[in-house]
Design a protein around this motif. Structure first.
Motif, PDB file in Angstrom:
ATOM      1  N   ARG A  22       0.816  -1.217   0.000  1.00 47.34           N
ATOM      2  CA  ARG A  22       0.000   0.000   0.000  1.00 47.34           C
ATOM      3  C   ARG A  22       0.848   1.265   0.000  1.00 47.34           C
ATOM      4  O   ARG A  22       0.392   2.318  -0.412  1.00 47.34           O
ATOM      5  N   ILE A  23       2.084   1.176   0.471  1.00 46.04           N
ATOM      6  CA  ILE A  23       2.937   2.348   0.659  1.00 46.04           C
ATOM      7  C   ILE A  23       3.941   2.468  -0.474  1.00 46.04           C
ATOM      8  O   ILE A  23       4.570   1.492  -0.876  1.00 46.04           O
ATOM      9  N   GLU A  38       0.594   6.851   0.476  1.00 42.85           N
ATOM     10  CA  GLU A  38      -0.364   5.808   0.120  1.00 42.85           C
ATOM     11  C   GLU A  38      -1.424   6.400  -0.800  1.00 42.85           C
ATOM     12  O   GLU A  38      -1.860   7.535  -0.603  1.00 42.85           O
ATOM     13  N   THR A  40      -5.165   6.169  -1.919  1.00 46.83           N
ATOM     14  CA  THR A  40      -6.465   5.599  -1.558  1.00 46.83           C
ATOM     15  C   THR A  40      -7.426   5.868  -2.712  1.00 46.83           C
ATOM     16  O   THR A  40      -7.039   6.455  -3.723  1.00 46.83           O
TER      17      THR A  40
END
Length: 73
Positions: A22-23, A38, A40
């Motif tokens: 995610r990072i 991140e 989203t």
């Protein structure tokens, strides 16, 4: 830093993935900063920024041969 934020807005996947999928990590230039962020569904979240020099210092082992500040008794 504002230029970096603008660039991320236009190209959010420009950073390199880290161990955490995610990072992402982005290196700034000419300043030696790492930006961890991140993506989203509706925003880009910047989790941390760090100076590259500070990270290298934090990784040194005290009293090791690579510690330039170490003096022998």
């Amino acid at each position: 830093m504002q230029t970096l934020i603008d660039r991320l807005s236009e190209h959010p996947e420009i950073g390199v993935r880290t161990r955490d999928a995610r990072i992402r990590r982005l290196t700034t230039s000419p300043y030696p900063f790492l930006v961890f962020y991140e993506i989203t569904s509706d925003e880009i979240v910047i989790h941390a920024t760090a100076m590259v020099h500070a990270i290298h210092q934090a990784c040194q082992v005290p009293n090791s041969p690579t510690d330039l500040n170490h003096t022998s008794p």
